[in-house]
Motif scaffolding. Structure first.
Motif, short mmCIF file in Angstrom:
data_model
loop_
_atom_site.label_atom_id
_atom_site.label_comp_id
_atom_site.label_asym_id
_atom_site.label_seq_id
_atom_site.Cartn_x
_atom_site.Cartn_y
_atom_site.Cartn_z
N ILE A 1 -4.19 3.59 -1.63
CA ILE A 1 -3.84 2.63 -2.68
C ILE A 1 -3.78 3.38 -4.01
O ILE A 1 -4.76 4.02 -4.42
N ASN A 2 -2.63 3.32 -4.65
CA ASN A 2 -2.44 4.00 -5.94
C ASN A 2 -2.84 5.47 -5.88
O ASN A 2 -3.49 6.00 -6.78
N TYR B 1 0.85 -1.19 0.00
CA TYR B 1 0.00 0.00 0.00
C TYR B 1 0.89 1.24 0.00
O TYR B 1 2.08 1.19 0.35
N ASP B 2 0.31 2.37 -0.38
CA ASP B 2 1.04 3.63 -0.31
C ASP B 2 1.18 4.10 1.14
O ASP B 2 2.20 4.66 1.53
#
Length: 265
Positions: A119-120, A46-47
């Motif tokens: 996420i993204n 995850y980011d």
């Protein structure tokens, strides 16, 4: 030797007096340990993973139904932590508190509602079941020895803790591993006559590593947080009584080395 002791004493006396006043009821009595709780994390795809930490509690009772067994550890910075900042051996200190020595059976992590995952580049709320907000219980069964600091790590597995139900909906079900380690060793003893011993010093080679002032009522002193090794323990008299040194006191991590009663003459 006397000049060395008194020079060192003058440099540290102000801070020692302050520490002695603050901790006399704890350290001198020899009944407390210090528990420090750290947060760390395993890698996750995850980011960012933001977790809202409100409280940490420890339980000295084996029965988690006994409400009186729980004690809160003041959080140094309550609020949101990004777990992914503490990967690959990094950690952060959540709380550090003197607690009675003995066995602690459980720790409870109390979460708030402000949890999310990125996420993204897109942020999504992490739904947190109310039971977890009221306190996620973890079994530890750690025996804390008096006058020894223990470090407890909460290894938060972010990858396994986030469950997706589809439609970009994510639920937080924490998976946490705990482990503890004793840090440093301790030298303790009693220095007499009362009020005639101006300082006790733990010395390696020619370096004064740490020092303490004996308790005015009992003569008890504690020098904690020492690295494992051999120390000379030096006692500084008041000018009427002579200095003395106990040589080659062995210190081991997680243990208390008792020098016994030393009486200056």
């Amino acid at each position: 030797m006397k000049n060395h002791f008194f020079t060192t004493f003058m440099l540290v006396s102000a801070s020692l007096l302050f520490l002695n006043a603050c901790s006399k009821s704890d350290s001198s009595s020899g009944v407390n340990s210090r528990l420090s709780v750290y947060l760390t994390d395993a890698p996750a795809p995850y980011d960012a993973v933001y977790i809202d930490i409100k409280d940490i509690q420890v339980n000295a009772s084996a029965d988690d139904a006994v409400s009186t067994g729980w004690q809160s550890l003041p959080i140094l910075r309550p609020g949101v932590y990004d777990l992914l900042k503490f990967r690959n051996g990094l950690d952060t200190l959540l709380a550090s508190q003197e607690i009675p020595a003995g066995t602690i059976s459980q720790i409870r992590l109390v979460l708030g509602a402000n949890n999310s995952v990125v996420i993204n580049g897109a942020s999504y709320p992490l739904e947190t079941p109310s039971a977890q907000q009221s306190g996620l219980k973890l079994n530890i069964h750690a025996k804390l020895v008096a006058n020894i600091e223990y470090r407890l790590w909460l290894d938060f597995d972010a990858n396994r803790s986030i469950v997706t139900t589809g439609s970009n909906k994510y639920i937080l079900k924490p998976v946490i591993r705990t482990y503890t380690a004793a840090t440093g060793g301790t030298i303790k003893g009693i220095a007499l006559p009362l009020l005639h011993v101006k300082g006790v010093f733990a010395i390696q080679n020619t370096d004064t590593v740490a020092a303490a002032i004996p308790d005015a009522l009992t003569g008890a002193y504690v020098i904690a947080g020492l690295n494992a090794g051999t120390y000379n323990v030096a006692f500084a008299g008041d000018g009427i009584l002579k200095d003395t040194t106990v040589a080659a006191v062995a210190v081991k991590t997680g243990e208390v080395s008792n020098v016994g009663i030393i009486t200056l003459k």
